[in-house]
Design an enzyme around this catalytic site. Structure first.
Site: not given
Ligand code: FRU
Length: 424
Positions: A53, A294
């Site tokens: 990420d 998410e």
């Protein structure tokens, strides 16, 4: 267990529903919503660490911000273990796949800097060992607060539990690079409440993470998006008419889709500093559709609210499916109602020939979409995989009304600033 409409019926806003009917419109490999193939000969940012990420430094309005001409990104990061006996197979070869798959359990926040918006140099860990209260440092958002270089890093402190936290520090630049200083005191903000947002006690597979604070361009207040699941014991949710939507005859059977209960959560700050937050009912729910929405985030464009969130094939419910990638919804006001972009919600998915090539897309207000490389098939048979753990090529999309279009591809990890702040 009540349906979403009954459950949140008396609250100030009704969550918008991503329905099974919407998801039936998802089409993998539509070129306008599919990420170009990532070649197996990609470069890696580092052979010491995996990154996934990616969280570009930005201001509270969402603009990607450089400081004194330096771009800064934060990444979830884990050491690679090419010689650790724990990750060698029976033949003594490095089992990189196992190492990669284990990374979530040792995720730490690192930062990188660059003069060019690519070719990132490793800065190091944001917090020293022992500063963060839990084992895992999971995704969030770094916000540049002012010209003094103060940064609030919102992130998720995981294991034990999952708490939205923040830590304040400072970015310091020289002509040679960037360092992050401070980041020594982590402040817990909130956890799932079990009434709106599912707790670990209600479901061992619950999700509660990925804070994304922002200022509403219309009302000027400070809010935060996050990933959640709708509260209630696992298996107790109802997939009713509203969650199913307008499906064709023969598509009424929802199977075991009550186990998929993702939502995009929202909280409002009670103070200007963002130290005191009140959770509100979710903006969007995906009960009966998908179990994970998410890293939710916004792009504010043309007076509209473009809500993006990443999701996986494996988290879809029985009878619906779609590629790993980023999905989007649009509304005229913050609290909706939200309509799925492109009819289905799909904005940028992996091609079916390389279903795991990228993930964790972040759509920036300039239409650039960053993500990381997960794994890309190699060789003729395509049965062997090359693990990434590095930045993917950036993709350009055009957002037009209720539609989006893939229009460009850029270099690996290209995250150019939208504005530069000269520090005092
Ligand atoms: C997305 C994600 C986030 C989480 C992190 C954990 O890739 O699942 O939701 O914060 O990765 O590694």
């Amino acid at each position: 267990m009540k349906s979403i409409t009954e459950k949140f019926g008396k609250t100030p806003h009704q969550p918008s529903l991503w329905t099974r009917a919407d998801a039936l419109k998802v089409r993998a490999d539509d070129p306008t919503t599919t990420q170009p193939l990532v070649s197996a000969d990609f470069p890696v940012l580092s052979d010491k660490v995996f990154i996934w990420d990616t969280m570009p430094l930005r201001d509270i309005d969402g603009n990607i911000t450089s400081v004194d001409g330096w771009s800064v990104i934060f990444t979830l990061t884990a050491d690679r273990h090419p010689t650790d006996p724990q990750y060698l197979d029976q033949n003594g070869n490095y089992d990189i796949t196992r190492d990669w798959n284990d990374r979530h359990g040792r995720a730490k926040m690192y930062y990188w800097f660059s003069r060019t918006g690519k070719d990132w140099k490793l800065g190091g860990r944001v917090m020293a060992e022992g500063v963060s209260p839990t084992v895992r440092e999971w995704a969030g958002t770094p916000i540049l607060l002012n010209k003094q270089g103060e940064v609030d890093l919102y992130y998720t402190a995981v294991t034990p539990g999952a708490t939205i936290v923040k830590v304040r520090g400072r970015v310091v630049t020289t002509e040679h690079g960037v360092s992050l200083v401070g980041f020594e005191k982590v402040k817990p903000l909130f956890e799932a409440d079990g009434k709106m947002y599912q707790t670990e006690a209600q479901n061992a597979f619950w999700g509660f993470r990925d804070p994304w604070p922002f200022r509403d361009p219309k009302d000027g207040k400070l809010y935060m998006l996050f990933e959640g699941n709708v509260a209630g014991e696992r298996g107790s949710h109802t997939v009713g008419k509203a969650e199913i939507g307008d499906v064709p005859p023969g598509y009424e059977d929802v199977g075991n889709s009550r186990f998929q209960t993702a939502c995009v959560g929202i909280a409002v700050a009670r103070d200007e500093d963002g130290d005191d937050w009140e959770m509100l009912p979710p903006l969007l729910t995906a009960v009966g559709v998908n179990d994970q929405t998410e890293r939710p985030h916004f792009v504010f464009q043309d007076g509209k609210y473009y809500l993006f969130t990443i999701s996986h094939t494996f988290t879809y419910a029985d009878g619906v499916t779609g590629p790993d990638g980023v999905y989007g919804f649009v509304a005229d006001s913050l609290f909706g109602p939200y309509v799925p972009l492109n009819g289905s919600g799909l904005v940028l998915g992996n091609p079916s020939s390389q279903p795991f090539q990228t993930y964790s897309h972040c759509v920036m207000p300039n239409g650039l979409v960053t993500s990381f490389i997960d794994s890309v098939p190699t060789g003729e048979s395509g049965t062997t995989m090359r693990i990434g753990g590095t930045e993917a090529p950036t993709v350009g999309i055009k957002i037009k009304g209720q539609q989006t279009f893939v229009v460009a591809e850029y270099d690996y990890g290209y995250i150019p600033p939208m504005l530069d702040v000269t520090l005092k």
